[in-house]
Write an enzyme that holds these catalytic residues in place. Sequence first.
Site, PDB file in Angstrom:
ATOM      1  N   LYS A  53     -23.782  10.435  47.368  1.00 24.49           N
ATOM      2  CA  LYS A  53     -22.943  10.951  46.283  1.00 24.49           C
ATOM      3  C   LYS A  53     -23.159  10.120  45.018  1.00 24.49           C
ATOM      4  O   LYS A  53     -23.344   8.898  45.082  1.00 24.49           O
ATOM      5  CB  LYS A  53     -21.471  10.924  46.711  1.00 24.49           C
ATOM      6  CG  LYS A  53     -20.528  11.659  45.753  1.00 24.49           C
ATOM      7  CD  LYS A  53     -19.107  11.674  46.299  1.00 24.49           C
ATOM      8  CE  LYS A  53     -18.141  12.368  45.353  1.00 24.49           C
ATOM      9  NZ  LYS A  53     -16.757  12.411  45.883  1.00 24.49           N
ATOM     10  N   SER A 128     -14.256  16.672  45.755  1.00 25.75           N
ATOM     11  CA  SER A 128     -15.267  16.421  44.744  1.00 25.75           C
ATOM     12  C   SER A 128     -16.668  16.224  45.308  1.00 25.75           C
ATOM     13  O   SER A 128     -17.649  16.218  44.571  1.00 25.75           O
ATOM     14  CB  SER A 128     -14.881  15.174  43.944  1.00 25.75           C
ATOM     15  OG  SER A 128     -14.841  14.024  44.789  1.00 25.75           O
ATOM     16  N   SER A 152     -11.586  14.726  49.358  1.00 32.27           N
ATOM     17  CA  SER A 152     -12.868  15.066  48.742  1.00 32.27           C
ATOM     18  C   SER A 152     -14.060  15.058  49.682  1.00 32.27           C
ATOM     19  O   SER A 152     -15.149  15.463  49.294  1.00 32.27           O
ATOM     20  CB  SER A 152     -13.150  14.119  47.561  1.00 32.27           C
ATOM     21  OG  SER A 152     -12.307  14.409  46.483  1.00 32.27           O
TER      22      SER A 152
END
EC number: 6.3.5.7
Length: 453
Positions: A53, A128, A152
Site C-alpha cells: 500500500k 482505503s 480499511s
Amino acid sequence: MITLKQALSLSQDELETLKNEIDAKVRASDLNAYIKAPSLNGASAKGVPILIKDNISVKGWEITCSSKILEGYVAPYHASVMENLHQNSMAGFGLSNMDEFAMGSTTESSCYGITKNPRDKNRVPGGSSGGSAAAVAGGLAVAALGSDTGGSIRQPASYCGCVGLKPTYGRVSRYGLIAYCSSFDQIGPITQNVEDASILFDAISGYDSKDSTSANLKPTQTFKNLNRDKRFKIAVLMDHIKDASNEVQLAYENTLKALKEMGHEIVEKKMLDSHYQISIYYIISMAEASSNLARFDGVRYGRRAQNIKDLKELYLKSRSEGFGDEVKRRIMLGNFVLSSGYYDAYYLKAQQMRLIIKEQYNKIFEEVDLIFTPVAPTSAHLFNYHASPLEMYLSDIYTIGANLSGLPALSLPVAKDPLGLPIGMQFIAKAFDEQSLLDVSYALEQELDLKLD
C-alpha cells in the site's frame, strides 16, 4: 493467480517469470489498482512479490499516500514490515492505489484516479486499501499489505471477495507507516485465502524496538498451528444487523447456520449502539489526523507551492493545493474538536466513551471466544453513490469497533448477492488471539467453498 503458499516454493528464476507476468497484467489492466507498473519501481529485494500500500515506506521508492502533497517524496528507509518480508523470502513489488492518506471507504479520493472493483468495474473496491484488494481479487497480485484504521483492510476485502486481517494493535510494527490515526492504524494482509493470510501475518508480526507501541511478543506461528477442528463459543450482537441490506442479512443468517452445523456454540450479547461508535471513532481519528498531517507543509519534503511571497503563503498554498477535499475536511474537523472550548465537549468525551467500549468488549470476551458480525452494510456500491460524506462514514459501522478497542478482526467472503458481488463476514477475537480468528475462518472457508471467479 498462484497463491502465496505456492509461490514460496518457486525458484528465483520462476519468481522472476512471475514478476514479469504480473507486470504485463498490470500494464494491460484498467482496474488502476497499482499506481504504476511495478517494474518501474523494481522489487525491494529478492523473493515472492507482495503488493504494498502506498503509505508504507519502501526505501528508494516514491511514497505519496496517493496525495499530491507528497509528490516527489522518496522514502529514505524501509518500514519494519518490509524488513520482515525480506527475512521471510518475500519482497515489495509495486504500490497499490488508495484513498488519499487512507481517509475514505471507496478509493475514489486518490490523486491517481479511482480504482475499479474487478467483480464489477462500475463499482468501488472499498477503501482505503482498495487498490490492494482489487489487485488480489483481480489476479494482479499474489498477496498485498494494507493498513486498517477503521476497516480499511476488511471492508475492501469484503467488497472484492478477499481475506483481510486486521491484527491486534501492537502486534505488527507501525514503524515506516505514514500515520493517519496513530492509535488506530495497523498494517495487515489482504490475500486470496486464509492460509495465505496466516503466512503473511506470521511474516510481518513481532516486536520492533523502533515502534513504541509494539507489543513485546515473538513473531506468530499461526500457519504452523492452523486447526480447522477447533470449536468455539461465538457471540452475535443483538440488534446489530438492523442497518444491513437484505442481502447482507441473508448471508449473515446463512453463515450463522453453517457455524452451528459445524458445532460452534452461538450466544447473544449486547453492546453500546454502533452509531455511537461511529461518532467516537471519527472525533478521535480526525483529531489525530489534524495533528499527524500538520507536518506536510511544503517545507521539508513533498510538493511545494510556487510563486509565493512569504512563509505563511507557502504553508497555505502548499496545503490547499496538495490536499484533497476529504483530507481537508477531516483536518478542519479535527482542529475544531481539539480547539479551546470544544476539547472537553468532543475529544475528551470521545476518549472516555472509547474506554467504555473497550470494557464492553473485554466483558463479552470473558464469556466467549469470538464475536461474529457483518463487515459492511451492503455489497460494493456504484461510483459516486454517497450523497454526503456522512453516508460514507456510516459504511464503517461494523468495522470500527475492533479499531476503537485494538482487537484483531478478519473479513472472510461467505456469499454472493443476486448480482454476483461478494459479501464478507467478520470475526473479532480477544487481543492477540489471531490464531482463533484464522482457525475458525480456515474451517468456514473450506465448509462454504465459495467460488467467486
